[in-house]
Write an enzyme that holds these catalytic residues in place. Structure first.
Site, PDB file in Angstrom:
ATOM      1  N   ASP A  11     -21.999  38.824 -23.966  1.00 36.92           N
ATOM      2  CA  ASP A  11     -23.233  39.556 -23.646  1.00 36.92           C
ATOM      3  C   ASP A  11     -24.148  38.547 -22.977  1.00 36.92           C
ATOM      4  OD1 ASP A  11     -25.737  40.671 -23.612  1.00 36.92           O
ATOM      5  OD2 ASP A  11     -25.786  41.191 -25.746  1.00 36.92           O
ATOM      6  N   TYR A 238     -29.452  33.910 -35.728  1.00 36.02           N
ATOM      7  CA  TYR A 238     -29.085  35.211 -35.155  1.00 36.02           C
ATOM      8  C   TYR A 238     -28.701  35.085 -33.690  1.00 36.02           C
ATOM      9  CZ  TYR A 238     -28.904  39.942 -33.626  1.00 36.02           C
ATOM     10  OH  TYR A 238     -28.460  41.120 -33.090  1.00 36.02           O
ATOM     11  N   LYS A 241     -24.544  40.617 -32.722  1.00 35.21           N
ATOM     12  CA  LYS A 241     -23.289  40.818 -33.461  1.00 35.21           C
ATOM     13  C   LYS A 241     -22.149  40.210 -32.649  1.00 35.21           C
ATOM     14  CE  LYS A 241     -23.292  42.595 -37.550  1.00 35.21           C
ATOM     15  NZ  LYS A 241     -22.705  41.828 -38.646  1.00 35.21           N
TER      16      LYS A 241
HETATM   17  P1  13P Z   1     -25.668  42.890 -29.490  1.00 35.91           P
HETATM   18  O1  13P Z   1     -24.922  41.980 -30.404  1.00 35.91           O
HETATM   19  O2  13P Z   1     -24.788  43.896 -28.855  1.00 35.91           O
HETATM   20  O3  13P Z   1     -26.472  42.101 -28.510  1.00 35.91           O
HETATM   21  O4  13P Z   1     -26.657  43.796 -30.362  1.00 35.91           O
HETATM   22  C1  13P Z   1     -27.725  43.221 -30.950  1.00 35.91           C
HETATM   23  C2  13P Z   1     -28.523  44.079 -31.861  1.00 35.91           C
HETATM   24  O5  13P Z   1     -29.131  43.552 -32.720  1.00 35.91           O
HETATM   25  C3  13P Z   1     -28.577  45.524 -31.708  1.00 35.91           C
HETATM   26  O6  13P Z   1     -29.693  46.056 -32.404  1.00 35.91           O
HETATM   27 MG    MG Z   2     -26.870  42.219 -26.777  1.00 39.47          MG
HETATM   28 MG    MG Z   3     -23.117  43.546 -27.693  1.00 36.41          MG
END
Ligand code: 13P
Ligand code: MG
Ligand code: MG
Length: 377
Positions: A11, A238, A241
């Site tokens: 990402d 953080y 995900k």
């Molecule tokens: P991503 O990991 O897809 O960037 O999503 C992050 C998130 O916290 C969605 O609320």
């Molecule tokens: Mg993202």
């Molecule tokens: Mg993502």
């Protein structure tokens, strides 16, 4: 020939929140892949997105973990990051955790799944007369999201009746990784059916254990590779995900696509969703689907390819999009209903992940601040 299929996913920015990458970002990556094909560095490539994650799929003869392949993907992601930055997109460069990793990008942020095998698809080849494979990409969830479906596809005849056939009855070996271990890849190899209960004792814990790869016991052939790493364990903070990708070889000595897809009819609950901190159902979606529905539902895409003698899988521009079928509409409705049911209880109990797993460290900071105000009366 020895053929390697590599998928490297990151990402590096998305439009109006964590939704989908921009066309310009995808275009620059596609053109870098075309150049690499022309140079002969890779045989073939396919670039796609699932939610805000871009997956670069490549075939080549350089083997797994090869510096040139990993650097090609990394540098393409860096260029896409610059586009995202210039356009003011959200979370530009989010998954590029290091400045410039030397060689292999494993541990530097992008998710990696690679499979290397002897490729000789001719009629006389008793084991693999044809080579077909699937690419899975999931957004808003962790690698453990694949534990239940992939286990069932390769260990449970309730989902995969092919396991009763002589070619498969010897079972499959699951390499399971302990994602909490930061000192190295702590793995265990367990074979179903004999180790069935041991395997599920581990795989029930989606946040700690994940299937990293699967092998045919009978034929000693690699079947599946999954990007089983937790970014927050690497970054210590953080990072979004982990949004895992997987490559699975199909048919013949392995499960067939429908046997691999059937467990996804469950839309089972996985850790992820908004701020990576909820338990929500995994919704199967067509490739190149943006995340724009209610909540931030975990989604998964699944596509299929056939590989020709030269190791090319997209030369004719064709692939199968498995979840782009009316059969999955009902599952999508079910996923949405399951989502609404659990979200109706908001922050309470199992609707959110346990404190240790809350992906946003900020939640824990809030708790630490409150903790100081407690007193013993
Ligand atoms: P991503 O990991 O897809 O960037 O999503 C992050 C998130 O916290 C969605 O609320
Ligand atoms: Mg993202
Ligand atoms: Mg993502």
């Amino acid at each position: 020939m020895k053929l390697t299929l590599s998928v490297i996913k990151a990402d590096v920015g998305s439009i109006g929140g964590h939704t989908k990458p921009s066309e310009a970002m995808l275009a620059v990556i596609k053109s870098r892949m075309k150049e690499a094909e022309a140079r002969g560095d890779i045989i073939d490539s396919f670039v796609s997105y699932t939610g805000d994650d871009i997956a670069i799929l490549m075939s080549h003869a350089k083997g797994a973990g090869h510096e040139l392949i990993h650097q090609l993907a990394w540098n393409s992601f860096v260029e896409a990051t610059h586009i995202a930055q210039n356009r003011g997109l959200y979370a530009a460069g989010q998954d590029l955790l290091k400045d410039a990793p030397a060689g292999n990008v494993r541990g530097a942020g992008p998710a990696v799944a690679e499979i290397e095998f002897e490729h000789n698809p001719v009629k006389e080849n008793k084991i693999r007369p044809a080579e077909s494979f699937m690419l899975f990409a999931a957004d808003k969830c962790g690698p453990g999201a694949y534990n239940l479906p992939f286990f069932l596809s390769f260990a449970d005849p309730m989902y995969c009746s092919g396991l009763m056939l002589p070619k498969m009855i010897g079972g499959f070996t699951f390499r399971i990784i302990d994602m909490d271990c930061v000192d190295g890849d702590r793995v265990i190899d367990l074979t179903a059916p004999q180790d069935y209960y041991r395997i599920v004792s581990l795989l029930r814990d989606n946040e700690r254990f994940a299937i990293e790869s699967i092998y045919s016991k009978t034929h000693q052939e690699i079947c599946a590779s999954i990007s089983a790493q937790r970014l927050h364990n690497i970054a210590g903070t953080y990072t979004g995900k982990d949004d895992p990708v997987a490559i699975i070889r199909t048919q013949g000595i392995f499960s067939a696509p429908e046997e691999i897809l059937s467990p996804f009819t469950m839309a089972h609950y996985v850790g992820g969703d908004a701020r990576g901190s909820h338990n929500m159902p995994l919704m199967p979606v067509p490739l190149n689907t943006q995340v724009s529905g209610a909540y931030c539902l975990p989604i998964v895409s699944s596509i299929g390819f056939s590989v020709d003698k030269e190791g090319s899988f997209f030369r004719n521009g064709e692939y199968i999009d498995f979840f782009d079928n009316v059969a999955w509409d009902q599952v999508r409705v079910k996923a949405q209903e399951k989502a609404m049911a659990i979200r109706a209880q908001g922050w309470s109990g199992i609707a959110m992940l346990p404190t240790k797993e809350l992906e946003y460290g900020g939640f824990r900071e809030t708790l630490a601040d409150i903790d100081k105000l407690f007193y013993i009366k």
